[in-house]
Design a protein around this motif. Structure first.
Motif, short mmCIF file in Angstrom:
data_model
loop_
_atom_site.label_atom_id
_atom_site.label_comp_id
_atom_site.label_asym_id
_atom_site.label_seq_id
_atom_site.Cartn_x
_atom_site.Cartn_y
_atom_site.Cartn_z
N LYS A 137 1.23 4.47 -7.91
CA LYS A 137 1.51 4.59 -6.85
C LYS A 137 2.09 4.91 -5.81
N HIS A 145 -1.22 9.59 -2.95
CA HIS A 145 -1.43 8.77 -3.27
C HIS A 145 -1.51 7.46 -1.92
N ASP A 177 -5.64 0.02 -4.48
CA ASP A 177 -6.87 -1.05 -4.43
C ASP A 177 -5.87 -2.84 -4.54
N GLU A 216 -1.25 0.00 -10.04
CA GLU A 216 -1.13 0.50 -8.59
C GLU A 216 0.38 0.36 -7.62
N GLY A 226 -2.87 5.56 0.80
CA GLY A 226 -4.28 4.63 0.89
C GLY A 226 -5.28 5.19 -0.17
N ASP A 227 -4.51 4.89 -0.87
CA ASP A 227 -5.27 4.83 -2.32
C ASP A 227 -4.67 3.37 -2.73
N THR A 250 0.59 -1.30 0.18
CA THR A 250 0.40 0.30 0.14
C THR A 250 0.77 1.18 -0.10
#
Length: 298
Positions: free
Chosen positions: A285, A48, A53, A282, A50-51, A36
């Motif tokens: 990020k 980013h 997926d 992902e 907590g952004d 994450t």
């Protein structure tokens, strides 16, 4: 041949004079279970937190793992660790080597960011279980070295390309050159968005490199052009937003690259490479892509 070269005037050898090295046949991967964005240690992470997926990240990682399986590599998968979301970028915690008599060695990294320092012992265990001689840098003299994020082996040649300026100290390359008895070409990085060498230089084969030129000094570009016969340049958009230069070409033929690098992909195909596109949106990020997400091992 231990030496650190910082300008083209110091080059006193040609590639043909350097010792050959075998290509790695194993790939180390770390599961993205805990991946994450929890903090900001490079410009790409901004906005980013907590952004991510997580399901999409797992799917992207699975597809990339399958790519190495399909090429015939043995994939050694390690569990991620809670509290270390960037451990999935397993190019950073170590720098492996194989000697001319087949002895396997590895230098463990001294991570620049406090948030990532705890990753190193988990990766060290992999080497302890794989018959590698484990070497360490003197942390009282060198405060940062981030493995194959900044130190790249030339394709099939005993030559190291070493980036410095953001995550790795220039001074670290002298002991690395001595430990591995290998020349190092030191390249200063000038743009914090390209904070590791593997974000702006991708070594494709013995004669070809993919670069983002504005991440280097004029002296650095001169060094790159002195060694590589063919230098492919990425645009600012594809290098910065799609991490085009964070591609990997493990066998000198097949290039794994982030999806959507239209201009670079065209140039790669024209140069005779087979291009395989993978989504790593992902992971972008967090400031990483294809090259960062693996370690090639002997």
């Amino acid at each position: 041949m231990a030496k650190v070269i910082a300008s083209s005037s110091q080059l006193d050898f040609s590639l043909s004079e350097l010792e050959s090295m075998p290509l790695p046949e194993k790939v180390l991967l770390v599961k993205p279970t805990y991946f994450t964005v929890e903090y900001v240690i490079n410009p790409h992470m901004e906005g980013h937190i907590g952004d991510v997926d997580k399901l999409a990240a797992q799917n992207e990682w699975d597809h990339l793992k399958s790519a190495y399986d399909e090429l015939g590599y043995y994939t050694h998968v390690v569990e991620g660790q809670r509290g270390y979301p960037d451990m999935v970028f397993c190019a950073n915690q170590s720098f492996p080597n194989i000697t001319k008599d087949g002895k396997k060695q590895v230098i463990m990294s001294v991570m620049h960011a406090r948030e990532r320092q705890g990753e190193v012992p988990f990766i060290r265990k992999v080497y302890e279980e794989s018959s590698y001689e484990i070497l360490y840098l003197d942390e009282s003299k060198f405060n940062s070295f981030e493995g194959m994020g900044d130190a790249l082996w030339h394709h099939k040649k005993r030559l190291i390309w070493g980036g410095y300026g953001f995550r790795t100290s220039k001074e670290v390359y002298e002991p690395i050159s001595d430990l591995f008895d290998t020349p190092v070409i030191a390249l200063e990085l000038t743009d914090e968005r390209f904070y590791h060498l593997d974000t702006c230089l991708c070594i494709l084969d013995e004669a070809t490199a993919l670069i983002y030129p504005k991440a280097f000094t004029d002296e650095g570009i001169e060094l790159i052009e002195s060694i590589f016969e063919n230098v492919i340049e990425a645009s600012k958009y594809e290098a910065e937003k799609l991490f085009a230069c964070n591609a990997t070409c493990p066998d000198g033929k097949n290039v794994f690259i982030q999806q959507g690098c239209v201009d670079v992909n065209h140039k790669l195909k024209e140069a005779g490479f087979k291009v395989h596109e993978y989504s790593t949106y992902e992971f972008l990020k967090s400031g990483g892509s294809v090259f960062c997400m693996k370690m090639l091992l002997w």
